[in-house]
Motif scaffolding. Structure first.
Motif, PDB file in Angstrom:
ATOM      1  N   ARG A 134      -9.702   1.635   0.585  1.00  0.00           N
ATOM      2  CA  ARG A 134      -8.268   1.923   0.542  1.00  0.00           C
ATOM      3  C   ARG A 134      -7.951   2.948  -0.536  1.00  0.00           C
ATOM      4  O   ARG A 134      -8.276   2.761  -1.707  1.00  0.00           O
ATOM      5  CB  ARG A 134      -7.487   0.634   0.264  1.00  0.00           C
ATOM      6  CG  ARG A 134      -5.977   0.798   0.320  1.00  0.00           C
ATOM      7  CD  ARG A 134      -5.278  -0.552   0.275  1.00  0.00           C
ATOM      8  NE  ARG A 134      -5.433  -1.207  -1.007  1.00  0.00           N
ATOM      9  CZ  ARG A 134      -4.474  -1.949  -1.593  1.00  0.00           C
ATOM     10  NH1 ARG A 134      -3.323  -2.113  -0.995  1.00  0.00           N
ATOM     11  NH2 ARG A 134      -4.690  -2.525  -2.745  1.00  0.00           N
ATOM     12  N   ASP A 156       0.837  -1.205   0.000  1.00  0.00           N
ATOM     13  CA  ASP A 156       0.000   0.000   0.000  1.00  0.00           C
ATOM     14  C   ASP A 156       0.871   1.254   0.000  1.00  0.00           C
ATOM     15  O   ASP A 156       0.688   2.177   0.790  1.00  0.00           O
ATOM     16  CB  ASP A 156      -0.917  -0.011   1.224  1.00  0.00           C
ATOM     17  CG  ASP A 156      -2.088   0.952   1.075  1.00  0.00           C
ATOM     18  OD1 ASP A 156      -2.390   1.322  -0.070  1.00  0.00           O
ATOM     19  OD2 ASP A 156      -2.678   1.334   2.096  1.00  0.00           O
ATOM     20  N   THR A 159      -4.512   5.334  -1.668  1.00  0.00           N
ATOM     21  CA  THR A 159      -3.078   5.509  -1.430  1.00  0.00           C
ATOM     22  C   THR A 159      -2.578   6.737  -2.168  1.00  0.00           C
ATOM     23  O   THR A 159      -2.911   6.948  -3.336  1.00  0.00           O
ATOM     24  CB  THR A 159      -2.290   4.281  -1.925  1.00  0.00           C
ATOM     25  OG1 THR A 159      -2.841   3.105  -1.334  1.00  0.00           O
ATOM     26  CG2 THR A 159      -0.814   4.399  -1.572  1.00  0.00           C
TER      27      THR A 159
END
Length: 552
Positions: free
Chosen positions: A516, A185, A518
Motif C-alpha cells: 500500500r 487510505d 498513498t
C-alpha cells in the motif's frame, strides 16, 4: 524548478483541534500588517535608490524636466475633467427623468435633519433604504447548511495524523498541511501557509507560542526555517492566518524602527554572526521535548542558537563549527545534550549548559547531511553524509581528535548523498535512508550487522525527506517527498521483505497482504525528473546547498 518539497514532519494523532478556527483579521492586525508593508516598501525604495546611485544616478535637470512634463500632463487632465463635469451637469439639468435621483449628491457628505447622510437613493421611495452601519439582508448570508458543510470539511478526527511539508512551487514558498486518514487510505491538503522564502526545515511544537495563547499549556504549532535568517512560528489550528504567531530573529523585534533597517540595508557588508539572531539561512531546527520552551536552530552563519519560546528571544549562541551547520538532534535522555553536524565534516555532542566546556567531536570523510540519536539506545548516534555513507558511533568512545574517529560500523548506503534518514520509533534496528539517487532504502541493523531489506523508487524525484509516523499504531507508515513536489505515504508493513525481516519483533506482521502506497493525485502537468533542480555535481547539497548559501 517548478515544484519541490524540501522537508516534512509528522504531527501525532489527537493533538490537532478537531475543528480548526478560521482566522478573522482585526484592526490591530491590519495595523501591524500595514506597518510591515510600509517597512518593506521603504527597504525596497532604499534598495532602488542605492542601485541608482551605483549606476551614476540620473541627472537632476532631466528629473526636473520630467516632473514639469508630468505636471503639464496633470494640468491637461484636470482641464479635461472639469470640462466633462460641466457637460455632465448640464446634461443632468436637462434630463427631467433623472432629476428625482439627485445624482449631484451621489457622493455628497451632506446630512439630513436626522443627521443621516444623503445618498442618491435617499429620494427613491420604491427602493429599500439602509442607513449607514445597518446590515443589508440581501448581502448577509444566513447561517446554516453552508457553515455546517465548511465546518465538516475542516474537521480533523482524533484518528488522523497531520503531515507538514515545506514546499516551493513556481518560486512561491509555502507550508502544506496534509491530513492522513490511515483507515480510509487517504491523503489530502487541509490548508497551507504562505512563507517568505524557500523552506529548508520544519519542526512541530507542542507549546503555545506568541500572541493570543492565553492560559493554554499545550498547542499545535510549527517552527519553519527558510532561506531567510528569521524563524517563523505558526498556529496549525488556525486556518487562513495572515501573519505568524511569532518570529524568532531580527524580524521579530517589535521596536525595529525603519531607520535601523535603512542603516542595515545601506551597509553593503554582509552582516556578521552575533549572539542575538541568525544572519543567514536556517538549515535545521530541533525542539527539546523535555524542556518544551527550548528550540535549537542551526544556520549557514555557522552558529547554533537556543531560543526561549516563552520570550521569543535567543537565550544562548554557540559556535562549535567553522562551516555551515545543517543538522541537529537533542539527546532523548540527557535533555541538555545537543548533537550538531556541519559542512566542516565534524559532528559535535555538547552540553548546552556549559558552552565553554570542551565538546566531544567526531570527524567524517565528506560533508554531514543528517545526525540522529538512536532512540532505542541513546549511547549511540548516526551520521549520514554527502558521500552516501551512514556511520554509527558510540558516544562513550569520543576520540581525542576528529581524525581519530572510529565508528561502530560504516555503511555505503547510496552512491550519492544520503539526504534523508530516520529511525523507526517502534521497531529497534529498523532504519530508512533516502538519497538524491531517487531511491529509498529500508535497512535491518540488528546486532550491528546492517543489511538492506528493500530498495524502492517512489516517483518523488530526488529524495529530500523520509520520516516514520510517530504513533505506534502507524509507525510503519513512511512519508517520502522530494524534488517532484509530491508526498507518498508508504505502509512499509505491507512489503513482503519487511514482513519477513521484522516479523519476529512484531508477530502481527505474519502473512501476506497487498502493498500500500498513498499519495495525493497530481495535475497532468507535473514536472519530470529531468531539469527540475540543480544537478548534484554542480550544487553538492541538493536540499540546502543553494547557490546563495554557497557563497562565503
Amino acid at each position: 524548478m517548478s515544484s519541490m518539497i524540501t522537508a516534512t514532519t509528522w504531527v501525532r494523532r489527537g493533538v490537532a483541534a478537531q475543528f480548526p478556527t478560521k482566522y478573522e483579521i482585526d484592526e490591530e492586525e491590519i495595523n501591524r500588517i500595514s506597518k510591515l508593508a510600509r517597512m518593506q516598501l521603504e527597504e525596497a525604495q532604499g534598495d532602488l535608490k542605492d542601485a541608482r546611485e551605483k549606476e551614476g544616478g540620473k541627472d537632476e535637470m532631466d528629473e526636473d524636466k520630467d516632473n514639469n512634463k508630468d505636471k503639464d500632463a496633470m494640468d491637461e487632465d484636470d482641464k479635461e475633467k472639469e470640462k466633462d463635469k460641466k457637460d455632465n451637469k448640464e446634461s443632468n439639468d436637462d434630463d427631467d427623468d433623472l432629476k428625482e435621483y439627485d445624482l449631484d449628491h451621489y457622493d455628497s457628505d451632506e446630512v439630513d435633519e436626522d443627521g443621516e447622510q444623503i445618498t442618491m437613493f435617499g429620494n427613491v421611495k420604491s427602493l429599500a433604504y439602509h442607513k449607514p452601519g445597518e446590515e443589508d439582508p440581501y448581502l448577509v448570508l444566513p447561517e446554516g447548511e453552508d457553515d455546517d458543510e465548511e465546518r465538516e470539511e475542516l474537521q480533523i478526527l482524533p484518528t488522523d495524523n497531520l503531515l507538514l511539508a515545506g514546499k516551493v512551487e513556481d518560486e512561491v514558498a509555502h507550508l502544506e498541511v496534509y491530513v492522513y486518514e490511515d483507515e480510509a487510505d487517504n491523503l489530502y491538503v487541509h490548508h497551507d501557509i504562505m512563507l517568505p522564502a524557500i523552506p529548508l526545515c520544519v519542526e512541530w511544537l507542542d507549546l503555545p507560542v506568541g500572541k493570543d495563547v492565553g492560559e493554554r499549556t499545550t498547542g499545535n504549532f510549527v517552527a519553519i526555517g527558510t532561506m531567510d535568517p528569521d524563524i517563523e512560528i505558526w498556529d496549525l489550528d488556525v486556518v487562513d492566518s495572515m501573519y505568524p504567531n511569532a518570529i524568532l530573529g531580527q524580524g521579530g523585534a517589535e521596536n525595529d524602527a525603519p531607520s535601523a533597517k535603512k542603516k542595515k540595508k545601506n551597509n553593503n557588508k554582509k552582516p556578521k554572526a552575533n549572539d542575538e539572531y541568525h544572519v543567514d539561512s536556517v538549515l535545521a531546527l530541533a525542539a527539546n521535548r523535555q524542556h518544551r520552551n527550548l528550540l535549537a536552530s542551526a544556520s549557514a552563519d555557522r552558529t547554533v542558537k537556543l531560543w526561549d519560546l516563552h520570550t521569543s528571544k535567543c537565550a544562548k549562541s554557540y559556535a562549535n563549527h567553522n562551516d555551515k551547520i545543517c543538522a541537529l538532534d537533542w539527546h532523548p535522555k540527557e535533555s541538555t545534550v545537543l548533537l550538531s553536524g556541519s559542512y566542516d565534516r565534524t559532528v559535535v555532542a555538547a552540553d548546552m549548559r556549559a558552552p565553554e566546556a570542551q565538546a566531544a567531536r567526531w570527524g567524517v570523510q565528506t560533508d554531514v547531511e543528517n545526525v540522529r540519536w538512536d532512540v532505542h539506545d541513546p549511547n549511540y548516534f548516526y551520521v549520514t553524509t554527502d558521500g552516501g555513507m551512514v556511520y554509527r558511533y558510540d558516544v562513550r568512545n569520543a576520540p581525542a581528535s576528529p581524525a581519530e574517529s572510529k565508528p561502530v560500523w560504516t555503511l555505503q548506503a547510496h552512491d550519492s548523498s544520503v539526504s534523508s534518514f530516520d529511525i523507526n520509533p517502534t521497531i529497534p534496528g529498523f532504519i530508512v535512508t533516502g538519497s538524491t539517487d531517487k531511491q529509498v532504502k529500508l535497512w535491518n541493523i540488528q546486532d550491528d550487522k546492517p543489511s538492506m531489506v528493500v530498495s524502492r523508487k517512489l516517483e518523488v524525484g530526488k529524495v529530500f525527506s523520509t520520516t516514520f509516523a510517530p504513533d505506534p499504531e502507524v509507525s510503519f507508515r513512511l512519508a517520502v517527498a522530494g524534488s517532484k513536489g509530491v508526498v507518498q505515504i508508504w505502509d512499509t508493513s505491507t512489503n513482503a521483505a519487511v514482513r519477513r525481516a521484522f516479523a519476529s519483533r512484531l508477530p502481527a506482521l505474519e502473512g501476506e497482504v497487498p502493498e500500500r502506497i498513498t499519495g495525493v493525485e497530481q495535475d497532468s502537468g507535473e514536472s519530470s525528473d529531468e531539469g527540475e533542480e540543480p544537478d548534484a555535481g554542480e550544487q553538492g547539497h541538493e536540499r540546502d546547498g543553494w547557490e546563495s548559501m554557497d557563497e562565503d
